[in-house]
Scaffold this active site. Structure first.
Site, short mmCIF file in Angstrom:
data_model
loop_
_atom_site.label_atom_id
_atom_site.label_comp_id
_atom_site.label_asym_id
_atom_site.label_seq_id
_atom_site.Cartn_x
_atom_site.Cartn_y
_atom_site.Cartn_z
N TYR A 69 4.10 -8.45 -3.15
CA TYR A 69 4.83 -7.19 -3.13
C TYR A 69 3.98 -6.04 -2.62
CZ TYR A 69 6.48 -2.91 -5.39
OH TYR A 69 6.84 -1.62 -5.66
N HIS A 80 11.64 4.90 -11.54
CA HIS A 80 10.75 4.50 -10.43
C HIS A 80 10.60 5.68 -9.49
CE1 HIS A 80 9.10 2.32 -6.99
NE2 HIS A 80 8.93 1.27 -7.77
N ASP A 112 10.78 7.80 -6.17
CA ASP A 112 11.88 7.70 -5.19
C ASP A 112 11.42 7.17 -3.82
OD1 ASP A 112 10.51 9.86 -4.22
OD2 ASP A 112 12.15 11.31 -4.44
N THR A 137 5.06 11.49 -6.29
CA THR A 137 3.97 12.47 -6.17
C THR A 137 3.07 12.06 -5.01
OG1 THR A 137 4.02 12.62 -8.57
CG2 THR A 137 2.10 13.60 -7.46
N ASP A 150 -11.93 -22.40 25.20
CA ASP A 150 -12.27 -22.63 23.80
C ASP A 150 -13.27 -23.79 23.69
OD1 ASP A 150 -12.20 -22.77 21.03
OD2 ASP A 150 -10.25 -23.77 20.93
C1 SPV Z 1 -8.10 -22.58 16.57
O1 SPV Z 1 -7.19 -21.81 16.26
O2 SPV Z 1 -9.00 -22.25 17.34
C2 SPV Z 1 -8.16 -23.92 16.01
C3 SPV Z 1 -6.91 -24.60 15.63
O3 SPV Z 1 -9.24 -24.48 15.93
S1 SPV Z 1 -6.44 -25.58 16.98
O4 SPV Z 1 -6.33 -24.71 18.12
O5 SPV Z 1 -5.18 -26.19 16.64
O6 SPV Z 1 -7.48 -26.57 17.21
MG MG Z 2 -10.74 -23.55 17.01
#
Ligand code: SPV
Ligand code: MG
Length: 431
Positions: free
Chosen positions: A43, A89, A91, A122, A204
């Site tokens: 919440y 509560h 407002d 407030t 990556d």
């Molecule tokens: C990332 O988000 O870099 C991960 C998850 O390692 S995955 O891309 O699914 O490998």
């Molecule tokens: Mg990763």
């Protein structure tokens, strides 16, 4: 004597709360509801003091006759139990996502003739400052770091969303929705290697170096309070990994997830389409135990990620590795799959839970995205990571805008789908 009820979900009492209590006293016996921890995190924000301390604090206020726990943010439990004649509560809940709660409370009160009273909220510099101080406390490394462990205990599933910049961090921090009569928000942030690299226009493959990854964390930490799970890829050389653990711990990161691969790491979603080498169980266990030996706090978590299903090495291999990694000190297991069907993930979780009821399980349902959080909970999953959806939604939108401006030789045609200028310039709160 009439019963007057008001719910508090604050860790600090300021003049706004005292004003509500004073108003409440005019109508009868004052009962304060302390919103429970699990309800508070959905919440509002993470409580900076324990439920017990909050109760003690509320009891100490002059004019308070009784303090009870409110478990349900929609008030069903307390209204059923107490049947207050009045509910007070501020407002401020007339607008925004909280208005759903207000209208629900109103309809519950109507059933037996109870009355809702909105007290003018407030809002002054002092109250604002208290709010900022509370937020700052939550952002401090020693508070933020331990929060992931606290959340795992507090909520059936820790909902984690990818962030790769201050802006995406703010989206994860601040997005609250009202749906099906309930409020919801994310609990934690995932610093994905895929999205961090993609944002920098790099593949990556552990090419973006640790200093740059730390810079991303720092950008996010500056504007958020929610806990951070860092995607540590392979963790690098064990001799380097121990330093990474210390740095992350010092920064206030809650967990690192390292995957059992070695050599040139490629993204798991390539699966066996590219050459990827899995580390041996011994190599991975050595890295985990070295990391655990290096860390200085009890809070930090090293989570071991198993790539056996990704690399098609089979369920037995995955389960064998899970047991070994837990034995080496891993604080959690992430199991990954790139199948559309969640069956193998479910199978793993069920098998793992037969012998290990405690170790947190983490999953990243990018491919097997039909599975719901409810189903994951039922199979013993503790943390769900939505690993790349913010990046994947922003990229096509930006690309289309760039294409259309080139196509029409002006920006008018794209304007309807843009955030208005007055909104973008006020998007970020100023101090
Ligand atoms: C990332 O988000 O870099 C991960 C998850 O390692 S995955 O891309 O699914 O490998
Ligand atoms: Mg990763």
């Amino acid at each position: 004597m009439k019963k007057v009820y008001t719910c508090f979900c604050t860790d600090v009492i300021h003049e706004g709360h005292l004003n509500i209590i004073k108003e409440a006293g005019k109508y009868g016996k004052v009962i304060i509801g302390a919103l429970s921890d699990p309800a508070s995190i959905r919440y509002n924000r993470f409580p900076s003091v324990s439920q017990e301390e909050r109760i003690k604090l509320y009891k100490s206020i002059e004019g308070v006759d009784e303090v009870v726990i409110q478990d349900n943010m929609m008030y069903d439990d307390v209204i059923e139990r107490i049947k207050p004649d009045y509910i007070l509560h501020g407002d401020n809940w007339i607008t925004g996502p909280e208005r759903a709660i207000r209208s629900h409370v109103k309809s519950l009160l109507k059933e037996y003739g109870g009355e809702l009273i909105d007290v003018p909220y407030t809002y002054n510099d002092k109250v604002r400052k208290i709010d900022i101080l509370l937020r700052e406390k939550l952002a401090m490394p020693e508070y933020r770091r331990k929060r992931l462990r606290q959340l795992i205990k507090m909520t059936p599933i820790v909902k984690t969303m990818e962030a790769h910049s201050g802006l995406t961090g703010l989206i994860v921090e601040k997005t609250v929705v009202e749906h099906d009569g309930k409020l919801d928000q994310f609990d934690a942030m995932w610093i994905s290697s895929l999205c961090d690299s993609t944002a920098k226009g790099k593949p990556d493959i552990e090419l973006v170096d640790m200093s740059s990854r730390f810079r991303t964390i720092d950008d996010i930490m500056e504007v958020t309070t929610k806990p951070i799970i860092f995607d540590g890829d392979t963790g690098g050389l064990t001799e380097h990994f121990v330093y990474t653990v210390r740095s992350l711990e010092r920064m206030g990161v809650s967990a690192i997830i390292i995957e059992d691969k070695k050599g040139l790491k490629k993204n798991s979603l390539f699966g066996t389409e590219v050459k990827q080498t899995q580390a041996t169980i011994e190599e991975m266990c050595d890295k985990i135990s070295s990391g655990k030996a290096a860390q200085l706090t009890k809070d930090f978590m090293i989570i071991a990620r198993i790539e056996s299903l990704i690399l098609e090495k089979g369920m037995d291999d995955a389960l064998k590795r899970a047991a070994a990694y837990v034995g080496a000190g891993a604080d959690g297991i992430m199991i990954h799959s790139r199948k559309k069907d969640p069956a193998e993930i479910i199978d793993f979780c069920d098998n793992f839970r037969e012998t290990d009821k405690e170790t947190p399980i983490v999953v990243v349902p990018t491919s097997f995205n039909t599975i719901t959080e409810e189903e994951l909970i039922n199979h013993g999953v503790n943390i769900v990571i939505y690993a790349n959806q913010l990046t994947r939604s922003a990229f096509p939108a930006m690309q289309k805008t760039a294409e259309d401006i080139l196509k029409y030789h002006r920006a008018k045609e794209v304007d309807d789908r843009l955030m208005p200028i007055n909104e973008i310039i006020t998007l970020i709160d100023e101090l």
